[in-house]
Write an enzyme that holds these catalytic residues in place. Structure first.
Site, PDB file in Angstrom:
ATOM      1  N   ARG A  69      39.055  54.726  -7.448  1.00 15.04           N
ATOM      2  CA  ARG A  69      39.459  55.042  -8.899  1.00 15.04           C
ATOM      3  C   ARG A  69      40.008  53.439  -9.342  1.00 15.04           C
ATOM      4  NH1 ARG A  69      39.374  59.384 -11.239  1.00 15.04           N
ATOM      5  NH2 ARG A  69      41.593  59.036 -12.752  1.00 15.04           N
TER       6      ARG A  69
ATOM      7  N   PHE B  76      34.954  66.570 -26.470  1.00 12.23           N
ATOM      8  CA  PHE B  76      33.704  66.358 -25.537  1.00 12.23           C
ATOM      9  C   PHE B  76      32.930  66.423 -24.877  1.00 12.23           C
ATOM     10  CE2 PHE B  76      37.749  64.232 -23.186  1.00 12.23           C
ATOM     11  CZ  PHE B  76      36.780  64.593 -22.296  1.00 12.23           C
TER      12      PHE B  76
ATOM     13  N   ARG C 228      33.414  49.486 -13.608  1.00 12.23           N
ATOM     14  CA  ARG C 228      33.690  49.581 -15.428  1.00 12.23           C
ATOM     15  C   ARG C 228      33.421  49.008 -16.191  1.00 12.23           C
ATOM     16  NH1 ARG C 228      36.788  54.729 -14.907  1.00 12.23           N
ATOM     17  NH2 ARG C 228      35.064  56.894 -14.954  1.00 12.23           N
TER      18      ARG C 228
ATOM     19  N   THR D  20      38.779  54.690 -17.453  1.00 10.33           N
ATOM     20  CA  THR D  20      37.480  55.846 -18.113  1.00 10.33           C
ATOM     21  C   THR D  20      36.897  54.556 -19.020  1.00 10.33           C
ATOM     22  OG1 THR D  20      38.952  57.451 -17.782  1.00 10.33           O
ATOM     23  CG2 THR D  20      37.560  57.850 -19.181  1.00 10.33           C
TER      24      THR D  20
ATOM     25  N   ASN E 137      30.480  55.353 -19.397  1.00  8.47           N
ATOM     26  CA  ASN E 137      30.803  54.480 -18.487  1.00  8.47           C
ATOM     27  C   ASN E 137      30.971  53.686 -16.803  1.00  8.47           C
ATOM     28  OD1 ASN E 137      31.921  57.270 -17.307  1.00  8.47           O
ATOM     29  ND2 ASN E 137      33.651  56.599 -17.596  1.00  8.47           N
TER      30      ASN E 137
ATOM     31  N   LYS F 140      25.796  57.026 -12.538  1.00  6.70           N
ATOM     32  CA  LYS F 140      25.389  57.829 -14.350  1.00  6.70           C
ATOM     33  C   LYS F 140      23.987  56.902 -14.792  1.00  6.70           C
ATOM     34  CE  LYS F 140      30.401  59.322 -15.564  1.00  6.70           C
ATOM     35  NZ  LYS F 140      30.878  59.112 -16.716  1.00  6.70           N
TER      36      LYS F 140
ATOM     37  N   GLU G  96      34.460  68.925  -5.882  1.00  8.83           N
ATOM     38  CA  GLU G  96      32.514  68.007  -6.199  1.00  8.83           C
ATOM     39  C   GLU G  96      31.620  68.033  -5.099  1.00  8.83           C
ATOM     40  OE1 GLU G  96      35.374  65.743  -9.757  1.00  8.83           O
ATOM     41  OE2 GLU G  96      34.216  64.582  -7.926  1.00  8.83           O
TER      42      GLU G  96
ATOM     43  N   HIS H 130      31.308  58.146 -12.270  1.00  5.47           N
ATOM     44  CA  HIS H 130      32.538  58.650 -11.907  1.00  5.47           C
ATOM     45  C   HIS H 130      32.860  58.581 -10.778  1.00  5.47           C
ATOM     46  CE1 HIS H 130      33.965  63.025 -12.237  1.00  5.47           C
ATOM     47  NE2 HIS H 130      33.987  62.367 -10.598  1.00  5.47           N
TER      48      HIS H 130
ATOM     49  N   TYR I  94      31.935  69.490 -14.670  1.00  7.15           N
ATOM     50  CA  TYR I  94      32.944  69.306 -15.685  1.00  7.15           C
ATOM     51  C   TYR I  94      33.809  70.832 -15.915  1.00  7.15           C
ATOM     52  CZ  TYR I  94      31.101  64.170 -15.607  1.00  7.15           C
ATOM     53  OH  TYR I  94      31.268  63.462 -15.054  1.00  7.15           O
TER      54      TYR I  94
END
Ligand code: CMP
Length: 134
Positions: A87, A59, A104, A93, A114, A9, A128, A117, A51
């Site tokens: 993951r 949010f 993270r 998250t 964070n 990110k 995606e 993704h 998203y």
């Protein structure tokens, strides 16, 4: 082999230090093959579509603004059980809840900043990858 999508990110890319390389090394050491990679500032409409699943959430606007705020590093990744394994590697998250040693935990600052993704299912990963890489 399964495919998944990941995205480093903007706060990590903007930091301009070694964090991108460190995160890529963690991912590669965990056995993922980088099928495709690009660093790019995404168009707003691309991020809105990406998203889309969160569009009713409070949010959503903030999330889209944030992801559009600077370049991201987009990753198409491949590995056995890629979605589940990525993951696990990325962690919860919210970085405050992320297990010790996860990406993270190591690099996340807050729920929105964070660090990274990771797709939440094989189906969403393919969706995606299609949105970002075409
Ligand atoms: P990500 O895995 O990219 O998927 C959706 C993102 O929304 C999530 O990481 C968070 O960074 C962000 N987000 C911001 N606020 C919230 C929230 N209240 N609950 C869940 N996700 C949030």
């Amino acid at each position: 082999m399964d495919q998944t999508y990941s995205m480093i990110k903007p706060e990590i890319v903007a930091a301009g230090d070694q964090k991108i390389g460190e995160i890529l090394a963690i991912i590669q050491r965990a056995g993922f093959r980088i099928v495709n990679i690009k660093m790019k500032q995404l168009e707003r409409e691309t991020v809105e579509l990406f998203y889309d699943v969160h569009k009713e959430r409070p949010f959503y606007g903030e999330l889209v603004d944030y992801i559009c705020s600077g370049p991201v590093v987009a990753l198409h990744l491949e590995r056995e059980s890629a979605v589940v394994k990525l993951r696990e590697l990325v962690g919860a998250t919210n970085p405050e809840d992320a297990a010790c040693g996860t990406i993270r935990d190591l690099y996340g600052k807050s729920l929105s900043e964070n660090a990274i993704h990771a797709s939440d299912s094989v189906e969403n990963g393919l969706r995606e990858i299609g949105i970002i890489f075409g």
